[in-house]
Scaffold this motif. Sequence first.
Motif, PDB file in Angstrom:
ATOM      1  N   CYS A 155       0.873  -1.183   0.000  1.00  0.00           N
ATOM      2  CA  CYS A 155       0.000   0.000   0.000  1.00  0.00           C
ATOM      3  C   CYS A 155       0.904   1.225   0.000  1.00  0.00           C
ATOM      4  O   CYS A 155       2.079   1.121  -0.389  1.00  0.00           O
ATOM      5  N   LEU A 156       0.383   2.366   0.437  1.00  0.00           N
ATOM      6  CA  LEU A 156       1.196   3.583   0.401  1.00  0.00           C
ATOM      7  C   LEU A 156       2.158   3.646   1.592  1.00  0.00           C
ATOM      8  O   LEU A 156       3.366   3.752   1.427  1.00  0.00           O
ATOM      9  N   GLY A 157       1.615   3.573   2.802  1.00  0.00           N
ATOM     10  CA  GLY A 157       2.433   3.819   3.988  1.00  0.00           C
ATOM     11  C   GLY A 157       2.938   2.580   4.701  1.00  0.00           C
ATOM     12  O   GLY A 157       3.787   2.667   5.578  1.00  0.00           O
ATOM     13  N   ASN A 158       2.366   1.413   4.370  1.00  0.00           N
ATOM     14  CA  ASN A 158       2.666   0.148   5.063  1.00  0.00           C
ATOM     15  C   ASN A 158       2.368   0.232   6.568  1.00  0.00           C
ATOM     16  O   ASN A 158       3.058  -0.376   7.384  1.00  0.00           O
ATOM     17  N   ILE A 159       1.345   1.027   6.908  1.00  0.00           N
ATOM     18  CA  ILE A 159       0.912   1.040   8.313  1.00  0.00           C
ATOM     19  C   ILE A 159      -0.582   0.717   8.486  1.00  0.00           C
ATOM     20  O   ILE A 159      -1.017   0.484   9.606  1.00  0.00           O
ATOM     21  N   CYS A 160      -1.353   0.711   7.411  1.00  0.00           N
ATOM     22  CA  CYS A 160      -2.785   0.388   7.550  1.00  0.00           C
ATOM     23  C   CYS A 160      -3.173  -0.843   6.727  1.00  0.00           C
ATOM     24  O   CYS A 160      -3.411  -1.913   7.273  1.00  0.00           O
ATOM     25  N   ARG A 161      -3.249  -0.690   5.398  1.00  0.00           N
ATOM     26  CA  ARG A 161      -3.807  -1.770   4.575  1.00  0.00           C
ATOM     27  C   ARG A 161      -2.864  -2.945   4.397  1.00  0.00           C
ATOM     28  O   ARG A 161      -3.272  -4.099   4.624  1.00  0.00           O
ATOM     29  N   TYR A 221       7.266   7.384   4.329  1.00  0.00           N
ATOM     30  CA  TYR A 221       6.810   8.250   5.444  1.00  0.00           C
ATOM     31  C   TYR A 221       6.882   7.583   6.815  1.00  0.00           C
ATOM     32  O   TYR A 221       7.111   8.251   7.811  1.00  0.00           O
ATOM     33  N   HIS A 222       6.618   6.300   6.883  1.00  0.00           N
ATOM     34  CA  HIS A 222       6.435   5.656   8.193  1.00  0.00           C
ATOM     35  C   HIS A 222       7.421   4.524   8.458  1.00  0.00           C
ATOM     36  O   HIS A 222       7.186   3.685   9.333  1.00  0.00           O
ATOM     37  N   ASP A 251      -8.138   3.496   1.147  1.00  0.00           N
ATOM     38  CA  ASP A 251      -7.239   3.997   2.182  1.00  0.00           C
ATOM     39  C   ASP A 251      -8.055   4.484   3.395  1.00  0.00           C
ATOM     40  O   ASP A 251      -8.857   5.406   3.259  1.00  0.00           O
ATOM     41  N   PRO A 252      -7.871   3.858   4.569  1.00  0.00           N
ATOM     42  CA  PRO A 252      -8.673   4.252   5.739  1.00  0.00           C
ATOM     43  C   PRO A 252      -8.012   5.352   6.575  1.00  0.00           C
ATOM     44  O   PRO A 252      -8.587   5.805   7.565  1.00  0.00           O
ATOM     45  N   TYR A 253      -6.817   5.794   6.190  1.00  0.00           N
ATOM     46  CA  TYR A 253      -5.972   6.631   7.065  1.00  0.00           C
ATOM     47  C   TYR A 253      -6.682   7.878   7.578  1.00  0.00           C
ATOM     48  O   TYR A 253      -6.567   8.228   8.734  1.00  0.00           O
ATOM     49  N   TYR A 254      -7.425   8.544   6.701  1.00  0.00           N
ATOM     50  CA  TYR A 254      -8.143   9.751   7.136  1.00  0.00           C
ATOM     51  C   TYR A 254      -9.609   9.444   7.454  1.00  0.00           C
ATOM     52  O   TYR A 254     -10.447  10.350   7.537  1.00  0.00           O
TER      53      TYR A 254
HETATM   54  P1  4NP Z   1      -1.746   2.759   4.141  1.00  0.00           P
HETATM   55  O1  4NP Z   1      -2.426   4.081   4.702  1.00  0.00           O
HETATM   56  O2  4NP Z   1      -1.221   3.117   2.751  1.00  0.00           O
HETATM   57  O3  4NP Z   1      -2.881   1.807   4.067  1.00  0.00           O
HETATM   58  O4  4NP Z   1      -0.665   2.363   5.094  1.00  0.00           O
HETATM   59  C1  4NP Z   1      -1.770   5.315   4.762  1.00  0.00           C
HETATM   60  C2  4NP Z   1      -0.855   5.556   5.743  1.00  0.00           C
HETATM   61  C3  4NP Z   1      -0.242   6.779   5.829  1.00  0.00           C
HETATM   62  C4  4NP Z   1      -0.550   7.758   4.904  1.00  0.00           C
HETATM   63  C5  4NP Z   1      -1.459   7.506   3.909  1.00  0.00           C
HETATM   64  C6  4NP Z   1      -2.069   6.280   3.834  1.00  0.00           C
HETATM   65  N1  4NP Z   1       0.058   9.014   4.995  1.00  0.00           N
HETATM   66  O5  4NP Z   1      -0.267   9.899   4.176  1.00  0.00           O
HETATM   67  O6  4NP Z   1       0.919   9.253   5.879  1.00  0.00           O
END
Ligand code: 4NP
Length: 148
Positions: A8-14, A43-44, A116-119
Amino acid sequence: MSRILFVCLGNICRSPTLEAVARVEFARAGLDVEVDSAGTADYHVGEPPDRRSIAAGAMHGYDLSVLRARQIVSVDFTRFDRIFAADRANLRDLERLRPECGTRPALFLGDEEVPDPYYGRDADFERVIALARQGMAALISQMRSAGH
Ligand code: 4NP
């Protein structure tokens, strides 16, 4: 043994959710699969998954707490037999990063996205678990038909 990477984008949620669900569900199905996850962004890096993802996973018996974020590297495209993107933006980024001859990435849900559930709110994290379970069941039956 096959090796599967979720991205995914951040590797912290999905993608950590997909990794944790895959580990449990492949073991339950008796499939010998190595799983991992990564983000397209840095980012993470080094951080544990988002606490909302850890909590949603724990409610369903999936432990995300031991995972740490990393960014995808070039060698992932040769190390993994299958690379699954959570959404179309992740897929485009992976296609751009893929070295010639590297594993071709695909959308995890075929032609649907894991949003993306982040927000978002708690229900959006629940939805990620449901989609992860649904996609993993489909992947397991596909692998079984392919003789794994
Ligand atoms: P992920 O979610 O791609 O499912 O891990 C996100 C985590 C962080 C961000 C965006 C999406 N971010 O913008 O920091």
